[in-house]
Design a protein around this motif. Structure first.
Motif, PDB file in Angstrom:
ATOM      1  N   SER A 102       1.071  -1.297   0.209  1.00 17.58           N
ATOM      2  CA  SER A 102       0.090   0.217  -0.355  1.00 17.58           C
ATOM      3  C   SER A 102       1.333   1.169   0.005  1.00 17.58           C
ATOM      4  CB  SER A 102      -0.995  -0.008   0.856  1.00 17.58           C
ATOM      5  OG  SER A 102      -1.911   1.249   0.994  1.00 17.58           O
ATOM      6  N   ILE A 103       0.598   2.645  -0.561  1.00 14.58           N
ATOM      7  CA  ILE A 103       1.219   3.654  -0.551  1.00 14.58           C
ATOM      8  C   ILE A 103       0.354   4.392   0.001  1.00 14.58           C
ATOM      9  CG2 ILE A 103       2.359   2.987  -2.573  1.00 14.58           C
ATOM     10  CD1 ILE A 103       0.052   5.175  -4.254  1.00 14.58           C
ATOM     11  N   ALA A 104      -0.917   3.857   1.095  1.00 16.23           N
ATOM     12  CA  ALA A 104      -1.029   4.489   1.873  1.00 16.23           C
ATOM     13  C   ALA A 104      -1.285   5.433   1.496  1.00 16.23           C
ATOM     14  CB  ALA A 104      -0.661   4.162   3.280  1.00 16.23           C
ATOM     15  N   THR A 105      -1.544   6.634   0.478  1.00 17.91           N
ATOM     16  CA  THR A 105      -3.034   7.759  -0.177  1.00 17.91           C
ATOM     17  C   THR A 105      -3.208   8.563   0.985  1.00 17.91           C
ATOM     18  OG1 THR A 105      -2.552   7.313  -2.491  1.00 17.91           O
ATOM     19  CG2 THR A 105      -3.816   8.507  -2.149  1.00 17.91           C
ATOM     20  N   ARG A 106      -4.521   7.817   1.965  1.00 18.48           N
ATOM     21  CA  ARG A 106      -5.285   7.810   2.399  1.00 18.48           C
ATOM     22  C   ARG A 106      -5.137   8.908   3.928  1.00 18.48           C
ATOM     23  NH1 ARG A 106      -9.535   5.211   5.142  1.00 18.48           N
ATOM     24  NH2 ARG A 106      -9.405   3.424   4.322  1.00 18.48           N
ATOM     25  N   SER A 107      -3.868   8.130   4.035  1.00 17.99           N
ATOM     26  CA  SER A 107      -2.418   8.893   5.549  1.00 17.99           C
ATOM     27  C   SER A 107      -1.120   9.779   5.087  1.00 17.99           C
ATOM     28  CB  SER A 107      -1.705   7.657   5.905  1.00 17.99           C
ATOM     29  OG  SER A 107      -3.380   6.227   6.815  1.00 17.99           O
ATOM     30  N   LEU A 108      -1.608  10.012   4.064  1.00 15.36           N
ATOM     31  CA  LEU A 108      -0.803  11.571   3.748  1.00 15.36           C
ATOM     32  C   LEU A 108      -1.039  12.918   4.435  1.00 15.36           C
ATOM     33  CD1 LEU A 108      -0.035  11.274  -0.468  1.00 15.36           C
ATOM     34  CD2 LEU A 108       1.654  10.276   1.726  1.00 15.36           C
ATOM     35  N   PRO A 109       0.195  13.048   5.110  1.00 17.74           N
ATOM     36  CA  PRO A 109      -0.291  14.526   5.393  1.00 17.74           C
ATOM     37  C   PRO A 109      -0.835  15.504   4.085  1.00 17.74           C
ATOM     38  CG  PRO A 109       1.832  13.696   5.830  1.00 17.74           C
ATOM     39  CD  PRO A 109       1.478  12.841   5.053  1.00 17.74           C
ATOM     40  N   PRO A 110      -1.621  16.709   5.111  1.00 14.97           N
ATOM     41  CA  PRO A 110      -1.781  17.162   3.929  1.00 14.97           C
ATOM     42  C   PRO A 110      -0.903  17.831   3.130  1.00 14.97           C
ATOM     43  CG  PRO A 110      -3.264  18.262   5.726  1.00 14.97           C
ATOM     44  CD  PRO A 110      -1.417  17.432   5.971  1.00 14.97           C
ATOM     45  N   GLY A 111      -0.802  18.344   1.711  1.00 14.84           N
ATOM     46  CA  GLY A 111      -0.178  19.010   0.672  1.00 14.84           C
ATOM     47  C   GLY A 111       1.040  18.032  -0.757  1.00 14.84           C
ATOM     48  N   PHE A 112       0.138  17.151   0.476  1.00 15.63           N
ATOM     49  CA  PHE A 112       1.535  15.638  -0.190  1.00 15.63           C
ATOM     50  C   PHE A 112       0.739  14.972  -1.974  1.00 15.63           C
ATOM     51  CE2 PHE A 112       3.508  16.079   3.463  1.00 15.63           C
ATOM     52  CZ  PHE A 112       4.995  16.297   2.421  1.00 15.63           C
ATOM     53  N   ALA A 113       1.329  14.831  -2.624  1.00 16.30           N
ATOM     54  CA  ALA A 113       0.484  14.218  -3.469  1.00 16.30           C
ATOM     55  C   ALA A 113       0.171  12.765  -3.521  1.00 16.30           C
ATOM     56  CB  ALA A 113       1.673  14.554  -5.549  1.00 16.30           C
ATOM     57  N   PRO A 114      -0.698  12.515  -4.230  1.00 20.72           N
ATOM     58  CA  PRO A 114      -1.133  11.159  -3.381  1.00 20.72           C
ATOM     59  C   PRO A 114      -0.431   9.662  -4.012  1.00 20.72           C
ATOM     60  CG  PRO A 114      -3.102  12.067  -5.024  1.00 20.72           C
ATOM     61  CD  PRO A 114      -2.025  12.559  -5.275  1.00 20.72           C
ATOM     62  N   ASP A 115       0.835  10.022  -4.906  1.00 23.43           N
ATOM     63  CA  ASP A 115       2.037   9.371  -5.821  1.00 23.43           C
ATOM     64  C   ASP A 115       2.836   9.322  -4.346  1.00 23.43           C
ATOM     65  OD1 ASP A 115       2.773  11.569  -6.852  1.00 23.43           O
ATOM     66  OD2 ASP A 115       3.075  10.405  -8.458  1.00 23.43           O
ATOM     67  N   THR A 116       2.956   9.715  -3.582  1.00 21.05           N
ATOM     68  CA  THR A 116       3.934  10.604  -3.649  1.00 21.05           C
ATOM     69  C   THR A 116       4.801   9.400  -2.297  1.00 21.05           C
ATOM     70  OG1 THR A 116       3.304  12.670  -2.211  1.00 21.05           O
ATOM     71  CG2 THR A 116       5.407  11.784  -0.839  1.00 21.05           C
ATOM     72  N   LEU A 117       4.228   8.272  -1.973  1.00 15.54           N
ATOM     73  CA  LEU A 117       5.655   7.463  -1.250  1.00 15.54           C
ATOM     74  C   LEU A 117       5.493   6.211  -2.673  1.00 15.54           C
ATOM     75  CD1 LEU A 117       2.753   6.589   2.176  1.00 15.54           C
ATOM     76  CD2 LEU A 117       5.039   6.781   1.978  1.00 15.54           C
ATOM     77  N   ALA A 118       4.836   5.927  -3.245  1.00 11.28           N
ATOM     78  CA  ALA A 118       5.284   5.506  -4.848  1.00 11.28           C
ATOM     79  C   ALA A 118       6.749   5.747  -4.533  1.00 11.28           C
ATOM     80  CB  ALA A 118       3.741   5.158  -5.675  1.00 11.28           C
ATOM     81  N   ARG A 119       6.514   7.151  -5.252  1.00  9.21           N
ATOM     82  CA  ARG A 119       8.004   8.072  -5.669  1.00  9.21           C
ATOM     83  C   ARG A 119       9.407   7.731  -4.546  1.00  9.21           C
ATOM     84  NH1 ARG A 119       7.429  12.488  -5.366  1.00  9.21           N
ATOM     85  NH2 ARG A 119       5.031  12.967  -5.313  1.00  9.21           N
ATOM     86  N   GLU A 120       8.814   8.435  -3.029  1.00 11.61           N
ATOM     87  CA  GLU A 120       9.478   8.022  -1.728  1.00 11.61           C
ATOM     88  C   GLU A 120      10.131   6.632  -1.697  1.00 11.61           C
ATOM     89  OE1 GLU A 120       7.281  11.693   0.574  1.00 11.61           O
ATOM     90  OE2 GLU A 120       7.467   9.660   1.074  1.00 11.61           O
ATOM     91  N   VAL A 121       9.048   5.553  -2.182  1.00 11.88           N
ATOM     92  CA  VAL A 121       9.596   3.831  -1.391  1.00 11.88           C
ATOM     93  C   VAL A 121      10.936   3.613  -3.066  1.00 11.88           C
ATOM     94  CG1 VAL A 121       7.439   2.540  -2.900  1.00 11.88           C
ATOM     95  CG2 VAL A 121       8.937   1.789  -0.930  1.00 11.88           C
ATOM     96  N   ARG A 122      10.942   4.359  -4.205  1.00 16.51           N
ATOM     97  CA  ARG A 122      11.857   3.698  -5.178  1.00 16.51           C
ATOM     98  C   ARG A 122      12.877   4.531  -4.190  1.00 16.51           C
ATOM     99  NH1 ARG A 122       7.481   4.780  -8.479  1.00 16.51           N
ATOM    100  NH2 ARG A 122       7.775   7.532  -9.129  1.00 16.51           N
TER     101      ARG A 122
END
Length: 211
Positions: A42-62
């Protein structure tokens, strides 16, 4: 026990769980010539802080896994909705069974059975079912573990912990969490190392050891 391993699989319910639980061990394995595959569910989109794009964690894990020496071709990122894994148990099991049939890892790193997060519990339970023919080690997520059996200590050098810290630093969206603090990561590795007369270590619950 890491000597001679050719294939290691890391199961991360959410991006960053693998880095927190066994980031130093991944760095040590890669350095030793082991092929490490990382699967996040999961890239946990619903748990991201405000201001971060939905794909943030997909990019960060790379970026984080690259810091550990894992090539992008060995990274798989699924998009199961956070906190719904129990409802998707069969889908997750089928993915894990397919991984076993395709790749036959020598060791699987996954969450502990005592992890209280429902998504982590599901991965832990289905991981045992899918990979029961190989070595399975449960990694520690201290803030989620009310109970934990300290069965295996994997010693780390300073450079391995440095790689773990660098990987966690890639998660800009998660830096507000107290457990992302660099001092905490260093101190935890130092405590585990001290317990077995090493400088640094990560600790694991042993579910199955096949040698």
């Amino acid at each position: 026990m890491l000597d001679g391993l050719k294939r290691a699989l890391v199961l991360a319910p959410h991006t960053d769980d693998g880095e927190f639980g066994c980031g130093g061990t991944m760095a040590r394995l890669v350095e030793g010539g082991c092929e490490v595959r990382y699967v996040a569910f999961s890239i946990a989109t619903r748990s991201l802080p405000p201001g971060f794009a939905p794909d943030t964690l997909a990019r960060e894990v790379r970026a984080a896994t690259a810091e550990l020496g894992i090539p992008e071709s060995n990274l798989t990122v699924h998009d199961f909705d956070v906190r719904t894994f129990p409802e998707r148990r069969q889908d997750i099991l089928e993915l894990l069974v397919a991984l076993w049939e395709e790749w036959r890892p020598d060791v699987v790193f996954q969450p502990s059975h005592h992890d209280v997060h429902q998504d982590h519990q599901t991965i832990a339970q289905e991981g045992l079912r899918a990979f029961k023919r190989t070595t399975i080690l449960g990694y520690e997520i201290p803030w989620n573990n009310f109970d934990f059996s300290y069965g295996a200590y994997l010693a780390l050098e300073r450079r391995h912990v440095e790689r773990k810290v660098a990987a966690v630093r890639c998660y800009a969206s998660q830096q507000h969490r107290r457990y992302a603090d660099e001092d905490y990561i260093w101190n935890l590795a130092r405590v585990h190392g001290t317990n077995v007369n090493r400088e640094f270590a990560e600790v694991f619950q042993v579910y199955r050891l096949v040698a």
